[in-house]
Scaffold this motif. Structure first.
Motif, mmCIF file in Angstrom:
data_model
loop_
_atom_site.group_PDB
_atom_site.id
_atom_site.type_symbol
_atom_site.label_atom_id
_atom_site.label_comp_id
_atom_site.label_asym_id
_atom_site.label_seq_id
_atom_site.Cartn_x
_atom_site.Cartn_y
_atom_site.Cartn_z
ATOM 1 N N TYR A 177 1.736 3.102 5.886
ATOM 2 C CA TYR A 177 1.711 1.405 5.766
ATOM 3 C C TYR A 177 3.276 0.871 5.335
ATOM 4 C CZ TYR A 177 -2.844 2.254 4.613
ATOM 5 O OH TYR A 177 -4.457 2.743 4.744
ATOM 6 N N ASN A 219 0.883 -1.271 -0.189
ATOM 7 C CA ASN A 219 0.154 -0.012 -0.101
ATOM 8 C C ASN A 219 0.833 1.330 -0.164
ATOM 9 O OD1 ASN A 219 -2.576 -1.214 0.169
ATOM 10 N ND2 ASN A 219 -2.007 -1.810 2.281
ATOM 11 N N TYR A 238 -3.818 1.035 -4.033
ATOM 12 C CA TYR A 238 -3.647 0.469 -2.952
ATOM 13 C C TYR A 238 -3.660 -1.055 -3.268
ATOM 14 C CZ TYR A 238 -4.409 4.121 0.077
ATOM 15 O OH TYR A 238 -4.306 5.261 0.889
#
Length: 194
Positions: free
Chosen positions: A18, A13, A70
């Motif tokens: 992240y 991500n 994503y």
């Protein structure tokens, strides 16, 4: 594009929040590869960041990529990269986290199902094929009753972080072995008991 060009995609991500997650171990592995070949990730015409370089002078060219989208929407960027570089899926290596392998394990395969991994599912759909090579980086199963979706979005534990450099090195070695020796030889090397 030359026959000796490989697209190596590290799944994860985008964004600093992240960066240390288990789900981003694929991106961490392509960072290791970029460091080895002296390449830097830059913005690209496709929705990805790309680093290009050669495994060694005169050797295979690696196009290392990290999607700007994503995990669950990895397919579009990967498909765009394949088209941009004129590559077929047989020259695609996807490096990703694998719940079904113990932490600190690397396994290699071509094709097969997505095993519930939404990033792989989206790539298979967008590329209209599952016949790409995968470097499966083991992150293990969540402890107790923790939801796997929560587990993959957590950072590695302190103990895991100590072993992480070796795991990322193994994943990068696996990519190099696939490119240099072929999948079967690489599997024999990485799947045989040590």
């Amino acid at each position: 594009m030359a026959d000796n060009t490989w697209l190596v995609v590290g799944l994860g991500n985008p964004g600093a929040q992240y960066a240390g997650n288990r789900h981003n171990v694929g991106q961490m592995a392509v960072d290791e590869l970029a460091a080895r070949i002296g390449a830097t990730f830059k913005s690209h015409k496709t929705p990805s960041r790309v680093a290009e370089g050669f495994l060694r002078p005169g050797g295979p060219k690696l196009v290392l990529a990290k999607s700007n989208s994503y995990m669950n929407t990895s397919g579009g960027p990967v498909s765009a990269l394949l088209k941009f570089y004129g590559l077929d899926v047989d020259k695609l290596i996807v490096v990703h986290d694998e719940l079904d392998l113990p932490f600190d394990t690397v396994k290699l395969k071509r094709g097969g199902g997505h095993g519930g991994h939404n990033g792989l599912r989206d790539i298979q759909k967008a590329a209209d094929s599952a016949e790409f090579t995968r470097v499966r980086v083991g992150i293990g199963r969540p402890p107790g009753r923790q939801d796997p979706a929560d587990f993959v979005l957590k950072d590695f534990s302190g103990i895991e972080r100590q072993a992480l450099p070796n795991l990322l090195s193994d994943a990068a070695d696996a990519v190099e072995a696939i490119v240099d020796e072929g999948l079967v030889a690489a599997q024999q090397r990485f799947h045989s008991p040590s």
